[in-house]
Design an enzyme around this catalytic site. Structure first.
Site: not given
Length: 444
Positions: A96, A150, A172, A202, A258
């Site tokens: 990440r 995700n 989510c 998102h 988002y």
């Protein structure tokens, strides 16, 4: 009398697992779990052992008859499972950090599930989820897959389209936070409101109605986005930056947090670059937070979910996963916002694609509530992003470099041309260990 339930959690060493266990405990009268298997990989062994020991303490303190198993053998765990939940991260938090840091070094947004970083998370994750599905076909062909790895929407679509596995629901936590936020603004209990969400993971919008059918969307827009509003933060990992009130008011729908990456791109980039200089990427912040969480989890007297977990950024994920399982198992018809096959619920995207939408959860799965057509402002962005998702999923499955570049070019928050190719190449090299599909053919 229904038999007890066997649940397998892949990514069982996650810091979110205590919330998952808490959710199962509080539903035990409805959802009698006889076995909970927590599965991880060798690199996650230490975390699995820490979280697993805590899970056992939680179950013992609750006084329920449930065996908690820890294993690194996924296939052994999957045998005869009723439900499989997935919450893994290929490459762990170090991956990440690369997803975020490499784009930021080139002056473009570095985010875990959006832009270049999110696409690379999909490249790494989709081959793994498809291999899990292949094991499920052999070892637990009647099981449901509940995914909150995700990017949840793309992972769900990959399972539907390429895995040919229909018993999948993606999840989510963002809609849950949005529901709580609107309830606070309106000073009405959540159960007295109806939330109509539609879009993709998102990138959804929603409207709100009361029990009498009166629409309250504009009231919430005013309460959250008017110049004098001061709303609470909905998502821990996104800066609570303002939206342009006039633009949101024109949408006549509430955006998800988002959307700031698409509606306020320059400001979000500026904020990310500043934070990157001072405290590092969000992944670096989370890594430090996780270290402190696992120190808490080591406490042999801790037998409940600590409050500190809410700062991790994924609050409510696990509890919602428990409710999906509960609703399927008991055919409850719970209304939830999930990623599922479109089946014509949204006119503006392909029939067989995955969308994120208000759905009724029953024994046969998620039944999306029909939404229809979006106005132009929403439709244009949605269709671009859905096309980008389709290309990203295809690239993840095939390892085709040209397709990956095309997906980069289409993404609104990745600059096109040479910079797109440069960032693509650097991320490919940085993640080479976890992207064999892109390299095997080149080196053959």
């Amino acid at each position: 009398m229904k038999k007890g339930v066997k649940i397998v959690t892949i990514g069982g060493g996650s810091s979110y697992t205590p919330e998952l266990v808490e959710g199962f405990i509080k539903r035990f009268d409805e959802l009698p779990i006889r076995e909970l298997w927590l599965v991880d990989i060798e690199a996650g062994r230490e975390k699995l052992e820490i979280v697993g020991a805590m899970a056992k303490r939680m179950v013992e303190a609750a006084g329920i008859d449930c065996e908690v198993h820890l294993t690194l053998d996924r296939r052994a765990a999957l045998k005869d499972a009723d439900f499989v939940t997935t919450q893994f991260r290929v490459g762990l938090l170090d991956a990440r950090i690369k997803d975020e840091s490499i784009p930021l070094k080139h002056g473009i947004i570095g985010q875990e599930t959006n832009g270049a970083g999110g696409m690379f998370k999909a490249f790494r994750t989709i081959p793994v989820i498809l291999s899990i599905v292949e094991d499920m076909k052999e070892l637990c062909p009647n099981a449901w897959l509940i995914n909150f790895t995700n990017p949840a929407g793309m992972v769900t679509e990959a399972v539907l389209r390429y895995g040919k596995w229909d018993k999948v629901i993606g999840l989510c936590n963002v809609p849950i936070g949005a529901i709580k936020s609107a309830s606070d603004v309106l000073k009405k209990p959540e159960e007295d409101l109806f939330f109509k969400f539609a879009g993709i993971n998102h990138l959804h919008w929603h409207r709100i109605f009361d029990k009498d059918g009166t629409e309250l969307t504009e009231q919430v827009i005013d309460g959250l986005y008017a110049p004098d509003a001061n709303p609470e933060k909905v998502v821990e990992n996104i800066k609570n930056m303002r939206f342009l009130y006039e633009q949101v008011r024109n949408l006549k729908m509430l955006p998800c947090p988002y959307h700031r990456y698409y509606y306020m791109t320059d400001d979000m980039l500026k904020e990310e670059l500043e934070a990157f200089k001072t405290e590092g990427s969000r992944g670096q912040v989370v890594k430090r937070l996780e270290e402190s969480l696992f120190e808490l989890y080591k406490d042999p007297n801790l037998d409940h979910k600590p409050e500190e977990l809410s700062k991790r950024g994924g609050a409510h994920y696990s509890d919602a996963a428990c409710e999906i399982i509960n609703s399927i198992y008991n055919n409850k018809g719970t209304m939830m916002v999930v990623s599922t096959r479109n089946n014509g619920a949204i006119d503006d995207v392909p029939y067989d694609s995955a969308i994120e939408i208000t759905s009724v959860i029953r024994a046969h799965g998620a039944e999306p509530v029909n939404f229809g057509k979006f106005p132009p402002a929403q439709r244009g962005l949605l269709q671009v992003m859905k096309a980008m998702e389709e290309l990203t999923i295809e690239a993840a499955v095939t390892g085709n470099y040209d397709t990956a570049l095309q997906a980069f070019t289409l993404n609104p928050i990745v600059p096109s041309g040479d910079i797109a190719q440069t960032v693509l190449d650097e991320l490919l090299e940085a993640h080479k260990e976890h992207l064999p599909q892109f390299f095997t053919k080149v080196e053959a």
